[in-house]
Design an enzyme around this catalytic site. Structure first.
Site, short mmCIF file in Angstrom:
data_model
loop_
_atom_site.label_atom_id
_atom_site.label_comp_id
_atom_site.label_asym_id
_atom_site.label_seq_id
_atom_site.Cartn_x
_atom_site.Cartn_y
_atom_site.Cartn_z
N ASP A 9 0.89 -1.17 0.00
CA ASP A 9 0.00 0.00 0.00
C ASP A 9 0.92 1.22 0.00
O ASP A 9 1.70 1.41 0.94
CB ASP A 9 -0.87 -0.05 1.27
N ASN A 23 -6.87 12.65 -10.58
CA ASN A 23 -7.64 13.06 -11.76
C ASN A 23 -7.46 14.56 -11.92
O ASN A 23 -6.90 15.23 -11.04
CB ASN A 23 -9.11 12.65 -11.65
N GLY A 31 -9.69 4.67 -5.62
CA GLY A 31 -8.40 4.01 -5.82
C GLY A 31 -7.30 4.55 -4.93
O GLY A 31 -7.53 4.88 -3.76
N ASP A 33 -5.78 7.34 -5.13
CA ASP A 33 -6.06 8.76 -4.83
C ASP A 33 -6.90 8.87 -3.55
O ASP A 33 -6.58 9.66 -2.64
CB ASP A 33 -6.83 9.34 -6.04
N SER A 120 -2.91 4.68 -13.99
CA SER A 120 -3.93 4.42 -15.03
C SER A 120 -4.41 2.97 -15.13
O SER A 120 -5.29 2.68 -15.94
CB SER A 120 -3.47 4.87 -16.43
N GLY A 122 -5.98 1.10 -12.97
CA GLY A 122 -7.16 0.74 -12.16
C GLY A 122 -8.41 1.26 -12.83
O GLY A 122 -8.82 0.79 -13.90
N TYR A 124 -8.91 3.78 -14.58
CA TYR A 124 -8.71 4.29 -15.94
C TYR A 124 -8.43 3.18 -16.97
O TYR A 124 -8.25 3.47 -18.15
CB TYR A 124 -7.60 5.35 -15.96
N1 AR6 Z 1 -1.37 1.71 -2.93
C1 AR6 Z 1 -0.79 1.42 -4.12
N2 AR6 Z 1 -1.49 1.17 -5.24
C2 AR6 Z 1 -2.83 1.22 -5.16
C3 AR6 Z 1 -3.53 1.52 -3.95
C4 AR6 Z 1 -2.73 1.79 -2.80
N3 AR6 Z 1 -3.26 2.08 -1.63
N4 AR6 Z 1 -4.86 1.50 -4.21
C5 AR6 Z 1 -5.00 1.16 -5.52
N5 AR6 Z 1 -3.79 0.99 -6.09
P1 AR6 Z 1 -6.41 3.75 -9.61
P2 AR6 Z 1 -6.16 5.16 -12.18
C6 AR6 Z 1 -3.43 0.64 -7.47
O1 AR6 Z 1 -7.78 3.27 -9.91
O2 AR6 Z 1 -6.43 3.90 -12.91
C7 AR6 Z 1 -9.28 7.76 -8.96
O3 AR6 Z 1 -10.63 7.88 -8.69
C8 AR6 Z 1 -4.46 -0.07 -8.32
O4 AR6 Z 1 -4.45 -1.48 -8.07
O5 AR6 Z 1 -6.12 4.21 -8.24
O6 AR6 Z 1 -4.99 6.00 -12.61
C9 AR6 Z 1 -8.67 9.08 -9.39
O7 AR6 Z 1 -9.24 10.17 -8.70
C10 AR6 Z 1 -3.98 0.24 -9.72
O8 AR6 Z 1 -2.99 -0.72 -10.13
O9 AR6 Z 1 -5.94 4.94 -10.58
C11 AR6 Z 1 -8.99 9.11 -10.85
O10 AR6 Z 1 -10.31 9.55 -11.08
C12 AR6 Z 1 -3.27 1.59 -9.58
O11 AR6 Z 1 -3.17 1.83 -8.17
C13 AR6 Z 1 -8.87 7.66 -11.26
O12 AR6 Z 1 -9.12 6.90 -10.07
C14 AR6 Z 1 -4.04 2.73 -10.21
O13 AR6 Z 1 -5.42 2.55 -9.97
C15 AR6 Z 1 -7.49 7.32 -11.73
O14 AR6 Z 1 -7.48 6.02 -12.23
#
Ligand code: AR6
Length: 170
Positions: A9, A23, A31, A33, A120, A122, A124
């Site tokens: 994490d 975003n 996610g 964020d 991107s 997750g 995205y």
């Molecule tokens: N630590 C490390 N990695 C993580 C964690 C964490 N605590 N939580 C999730 N991941 P995402 P995106 C991973 O969806 O695709 C948000 O709403 C996850 O498994 O967080 O860039 C923003 O505000 C994945 O591999 O980001 C935007 O609206 C990676 O982080 C949107 O999501 C990215 O997943 C961005 O989407």
């Protein structure tokens, strides 16, 4: 410069800077964020709001830097990854820009250790393997990479973790 592939994490890491997959609003979301804002506290949101007031939204591929609030790291670098819908080369370039622009901010702020999430891949929906290839290629080709001591690819899900371990061998 050492590259480390870890499964963790990102909010728990004690490094100079962690990167947030934000975003363009910079005001939080789900996610990684969501986790960063939840654990880091309001100080991060306040800093993001100040940046918003100054420069407006953060464009895809760009990055901004704030305090890390209550997190163990010193800074959060917020970057906005591309949404994968139709694919295409511009998406690949924009994802590479996320890594490059985050590293530019790290170097400007004398950051020696930095951790990236899998931007991107997750919400995205960017294809994980392609995203990992772009991430590794971009950081290893980065012109000032010798100014960073430790760079962590912080994978959250098993699939990304295994993919990065495979790719780094090549
Ligand atoms: N630590 C490390 N990695 C993580 C964690 C964490 N605590 N939580 C999730 N991941 P995402 P995106 C991973 O969806 O695709 C948000 O709403 C996850 O498994 O967080 O860039 C923003 O505000 C994945 O591999 O980001 C935007 O609206 C990676 O982080 C949107 O999501 C990215 O997943 C961005 O989407």
């Amino acid at each position: 410069m050492n590259i480390h592939i870890i499964q963790s994490d990102i909010t728990t890491l004690k490094v100079d800077a962690i990167v947030n997959a934000a975003n363009s609003s910079l005001l939080g979301g789900g996610g990684v964020d969501g986790a960063i804002h939840r654990k880091g506290g309001l100080e991060i949101l306040e800093a993001c709001k100040k940046i918003r007031a100054r420069q407006g939204k953060c464009k895809t591929g760009k990055a901004v830097i704030t305090t890390a609030g209550k997190l163990p790291s010193n800074y959060v670098i917020h970057t906005v990854g591309p949404v994968w819908n139709t694919g295409g080369k511009d998406k690949e370039k924009l994802l590479a820009n996320c890594y490059k622009n985050s590293l530019d901010l790290a170097v400007e702020n004398n950051i020696k250790s930095i951790a990236f999430p899998n931007i991107s891949t997750g919400i995205y929906r960017f294809p994980k393997k392609l995203a990992a290839e772009i991430a590794l290629k971009t950081v290893t080709a980065y012109e000032h990479i010798n100014k960073i001591d430790d760079l962590y690819f912080c994978c959250f899900d098993q699939e990304n973790f295994e993919m990065y371990q495979e790719l780094i061998k090549k």
